[in-house]
Design a protein around this motif. Structure first.
Motif, PDB file in Angstrom:
ATOM      1  N   GLU A  97       0.866  -1.179   0.000  1.00 25.84           N
ATOM      2  CA  GLU A  97       0.000   0.000   0.000  1.00 25.84           C
ATOM      3  C   GLU A  97       0.901   1.227   0.000  1.00 25.84           C
ATOM      4  OE1 GLU A  97      -2.819   1.727   3.299  1.00 25.84           O
ATOM      5  OE2 GLU A  97      -3.951   0.253   2.093  1.00 25.84           O
ATOM      6  N   ASN A  98       1.037   1.850  -1.172  1.00 26.52           N
ATOM      7  CA  ASN A  98       1.995   2.931  -1.379  1.00 26.52           C
ATOM      8  C   ASN A  98       3.392   2.408  -1.041  1.00 26.52           C
ATOM      9  OD1 ASN A  98      -0.053   4.740  -2.180  1.00 26.52           O
ATOM     10  ND2 ASN A  98      -0.551   5.125  -0.033  1.00 26.52           N
ATOM     11  N   ASP A  99       4.068   2.975  -0.061  1.00 26.27           N
ATOM     12  CA  ASP A  99       5.407   2.518   0.308  1.00 26.27           C
ATOM     13  C   ASP A  99       5.402   1.775   1.631  1.00 26.27           C
ATOM     14  OD1 ASP A  99       6.760   3.563  -1.948  1.00 26.27           O
ATOM     15  OD2 ASP A  99       6.751   5.562  -1.047  1.00 26.27           O
ATOM     16  N   THR A 100       4.296   1.127   1.925  1.00 18.16           N
ATOM     17  CA  THR A 100       4.189   0.361   3.165  1.00 18.16           C
ATOM     18  C   THR A 100       3.755  -1.070   2.875  1.00 18.16           C
ATOM     19  OG1 THR A 100       1.852   0.839   3.611  1.00 18.16           O
ATOM     20  CG2 THR A 100       3.475   2.459   4.383  1.00 18.16           C
ATOM     21  N   VAL A 101       4.051  -1.948   3.812  1.00 16.71           N
ATOM     22  CA  VAL A 101       3.539  -3.323   3.764  1.00 16.71           C
ATOM     23  C   VAL A 101       2.354  -3.376   4.717  1.00 16.71           C
ATOM     24  CG1 VAL A 101       4.012  -5.753   4.225  1.00 16.71           C
ATOM     25  CG2 VAL A 101       5.807  -4.289   3.260  1.00 16.71           C
ATOM     26  N   ARG A 102       1.220  -3.800   4.184  1.00 13.06           N
ATOM     27  CA  ARG A 102       0.003  -3.881   4.996  1.00 13.06           C
ATOM     28  C   ARG A 102      -0.396  -5.353   5.149  1.00 13.06           C
ATOM     29  NH1 ARG A 102      -5.804  -0.700   4.292  1.00 13.06           N
ATOM     30  NH2 ARG A 102      -7.113  -2.381   5.128  1.00 13.06           N
ATOM     31  N   ILE A 103      -0.767  -5.732   6.357  1.00 14.95           N
ATOM     32  CA  ILE A 103      -1.211  -7.090   6.647  1.00 14.95           C
ATOM     33  C   ILE A 103      -2.686  -7.046   7.029  1.00 14.95           C
ATOM     34  CG2 ILE A 103      -0.829  -9.181   7.982  1.00 14.95           C
ATOM     35  CD1 ILE A 103       1.592  -8.326   6.344  1.00 14.95           C
ATOM     36  N   ASP A 104      -3.502  -7.758   6.248  1.00 11.56           N
ATOM     37  CA  ASP A 104      -4.936  -7.862   6.528  1.00 11.56           C
ATOM     38  C   ASP A 104      -5.266  -9.282   6.972  1.00 11.56           C
ATOM     39  OD1 ASP A 104      -5.195  -5.268   5.702  1.00 11.56           O
ATOM     40  OD2 ASP A 104      -6.009  -5.771   3.724  1.00 11.56           O
ATOM     41  N   VAL A 105      -6.164  -9.392   7.942  1.00  6.41           N
ATOM     42  CA  VAL A 105      -6.697 -10.678   8.379  1.00  6.41           C
ATOM     43  C   VAL A 105      -8.210 -10.562   8.378  1.00  6.41           C
ATOM     44  CG1 VAL A 105      -6.797 -12.400  10.221  1.00  6.41           C
ATOM     45  CG2 VAL A 105      -4.656 -11.162   9.797  1.00  6.41           C
ATOM     46  N   GLU A 106      -8.854 -11.425   7.586  1.00  9.64           N
ATOM     47  CA  GLU A 106     -10.302 -11.371   7.424  1.00  9.64           C
ATOM     48  C   GLU A 106     -10.739  -9.971   7.005  1.00  9.64           C
ATOM     49  OE1 GLU A 106     -12.021 -12.821  11.026  1.00  9.64           O
ATOM     50  OE2 GLU A 106     -11.444 -14.911  10.616  1.00  9.64           O
ATOM     51  N   ARG A 107     -10.011  -9.417   6.042  1.00 10.64           N
ATOM     52  CA  ARG A 107     -10.295  -8.121   5.411  1.00 10.64           C
ATOM     53  C   ARG A 107     -10.140  -6.926   6.352  1.00 10.64           C
ATOM     54  NH1 ARG A 107     -12.537  -8.773   0.394  1.00 10.64           N
ATOM     55  NH2 ARG A 107     -13.310 -10.861  -0.113  1.00 10.64           N
ATOM     56  N   GLU A 108      -9.546  -7.136   7.502  1.00  4.24           N
ATOM     57  CA  GLU A 108      -9.302  -6.037   8.430  1.00  4.24           C
ATOM     58  C   GLU A 108      -7.801  -5.824   8.592  1.00  4.24           C
ATOM     59  OE1 GLU A 108     -11.207  -6.460  12.161  1.00  4.24           O
ATOM     60  OE2 GLU A 108     -13.224  -6.647  11.324  1.00  4.24           O
ATOM     61  N   LYS A 109      -7.374  -4.557   8.621  1.00  3.07           N
ATOM     62  CA  LYS A 109      -5.960  -4.243   8.772  1.00  3.07           C
ATOM     63  C   LYS A 109      -5.484  -4.616  10.169  1.00  3.07           C
ATOM     64  CE  LYS A 109      -4.497   0.048   9.153  1.00  3.07           C
ATOM     65  NZ  LYS A 109      -4.129   1.427   8.773  1.00  3.07           N
ATOM     66  N   ARG A 110      -4.368  -5.363  10.238  1.00  4.35           N
ATOM     67  CA  ARG A 110      -3.787  -5.741  11.511  1.00  4.35           C
ATOM     68  C   ARG A 110      -2.450  -5.055  11.758  1.00  4.35           C
ATOM     69  NH1 ARG A 110      -8.137  -7.068  12.471  1.00  4.35           N
ATOM     70  NH2 ARG A 110      -8.942  -9.117  13.111  1.00  4.35           N
TER      71      ARG A 110
END
Length: 347
Positions: free
Chosen positions: A23-36
Motif C-alpha cells: 500500500e503505497n510505500d508500506t507493507v500492509r497485513i490484513d486478516v479477514e479483510r481487516e488491517k492488523r
C-alpha cells in the motif's frame, strides 16, 4: 491474538490466511479483510511467512526490486522457498567455490572443520550441563556423552573420506540428542522428552521446538552466505541435491548447539514454553501453535542481540552477526586467503 508483527527489521506473518500486500510505500497485513499491521517498507529487511499466508504479486516485485527477502516456511516451520532478485554475487568467488568443491582434499578438510566446530560446541554444552546436573548419576552420564563426542572428534580427524566423516558426525549426533534429555530439568521432563531426532514431521514437543529454531537459523545462514557472494547450494559436508542449500546447512552446523539448542533448553527449563504452546495433529505430528511461535521468535531475536567476543577477531559483536562473520571466513578460505576454515568456537 493475531500473530503478525515486526522484530529487528524482519516482519513475521504467522496467522493462517493473512494477506500481505503493498500500500503505497508500506507493507500492509490484513486478516479477514481487516488491517492488523502496517509497516513502512524501508524499515524492513525482509518478510517471513509461516503456513498459508497470501502475498500479493505487487509486494513480491517490490521486495525483489529492493533486494529484500521473502521467505516461505510451512506450518512446521520448515523452509520451503525464498524470493530473490537477480544474483549479484561475486562471480570470481563462485568460480573459486566450484573449483574447491571438486577438489577432494580441500572439500574433506573444509568439511572436517565444520564437523569439528559442531562437535566441540555440542560437547561444551554437555559439559556445562554436567556441572549443573540434578544428580551425580546424571552428571556422570553427561560427562560420558561429552567424552564420546571427544572420541568422535578424534575419529573425524582421521576420516579418510567424506562418507566416513558423515558417518562419524551422524553417530555423534545420535548420542548428543540422547543426552539432551538430561539437560532438561526433571520437573518439566514429563512434557519435554526428545524421542530421537524426528523432523518431517516432528513427533514430540522438543523436536517441534528444535525444528522451528533450526529453520530460522538456516534462513540466517543462507542470508549470510548470499551477502558475501557465496552459492548457498554448493556445500562441502552436505551432499549437493536439487533444491538443497547445502552450504547453508554446512554453516549452520557450528551454530546448532550454541544458538538453537541452548535457546530451546532455556525456554523449556524456565517454563517459558509449556504444553499449551503446542498442538498435536493426526498422525502424531506436533507443532508450535501461534502462542508458542510468538514466544520463540521473540526469544530468538533477543538472543541474536546479545554481544559476544569473536575469538578470531577479538571484538564484540551481536551473536546474530556471527554467521555473517563466518561466511566471510568461508569466502576467504575458498579464495585461498586462509589455510583452512576456522569455525566459531566461543570461549
Amino acid at each position: 491474538m493475531t500473530a503478525v508483527y515486526a522484530l529487528q527489521n524482519t516482519l513475521y506473518v504467522l496467522t493462517p490466511d493473512a494477506y500481505a500486500h503493498l500500500e503505497n510505500d508500506t507493507v500492509r497485513i490484513d486478516v479477514e479483510r481487516e488491517k492488523r499491521l502496517q509497516v513502512p517498507l524501508h524499515h524492513l529487511g525482509g518478510i517471513v511467512c509461516l503456513g498459508n499466508v497470501l502475498v500479493s504479486p505487487a509486494l513480491m516485485h517490490r521486495l525483489a526490486d529492493e533486494g529484500k527477502s521473502l521467505v516461505l516456511l510451512d506450518a512446521h516451520g520448515r523452509f520451503k522457498a525464498r524470493l530473490e532478485g537477480p544474483v549479484s554475487g561475486n562471480i570470481l568467488l563462485r568460480q573459486a567455490q566450484h573449483r574447491s568443491a571438486w577438489d577432494g582434499a580441500f572439500a574433506l578438510e573444509f568439511a572436517r572443520a565444520i564437523v569439528a566446530g559442531k562437535l566441540k560446541n555440542s560437547r561444551n554444552l554437555l559439559l556445562r550441563a554436567a556441572r549443573e546436573a540434578a544428580t551425580a548419576d546424571e552428571q556422570a552420564q553427561l560427562n560420558r556423552a561429552a567424552d564420546n563426542l571427544a572420541a568422535s572428534l578424534r575419529a573425524a580427524a582421521k576420516a579418510a573420506d567424506l562418507d566416513a566423516l558423515r558417518g562419524v558426525e551422524g553417530e555423534a549426533a545420535r548420542g548428543y540428542f540422547a543426552a539432551l534429555n538430561l539437560v532438561v530439568k526433571p520437573q518439566v521432563r514429563e512434557h519435554f522428552t526428545l524421542n530421537g531426532r524426528t523432523r518431517r514431521p516432528p513427533l514430540d514437543r522438543f523436536n517441534a521446538l528444535l525444528s522451528f529454531l533450526y529453520s530460522m537459523s538456516m534462513n540466517d545462514c543462507r542470508s549470510a552466505l548470499e551477502a558475501v557472494g557465496l552459492d548457498p547450494q554448493l556445500g562441502f559436508l552436505h551432499a549437493v541435491r536439487p533444491g538443497r542449500a547445502a552450504l547453508a546447512l554446512d554453516l549452520q552446523e557450528e551454530f546448532r548447539a550454541i544458538l538453537a539448542d541452548r535457546l530451546a533448553l532455556t525456554l523449556i527449563n524456565r517454563s517459558q514454553l509449556g504444553p499449551r504452546d503446542f498442538d498435536e495433529r493426526e498422525g502424531g505430528a506436533v507443532l508450535l501453535n501461534d502462542s508458542g511461535r510468538r514466544t520463540v521468535i521473540t526469544a530468538w531475536q533477543e538472543r541474536k542481540q546479545e554481544e559476544v567476543t569473536h575469538p578470531l577477531l577479538g571484538i564484540k559483536v551481536p551473536i546474530g552477526i556471527v554467521p555473517f562473520v563466518q561466511a566471510r571466513l568461508m569466502a576467504r578460505t575458498v579464495r585461498g586467503e586462509m589455510d583452512g576454515y576456522l569455525p566459531y568456537l566461543p570461549k
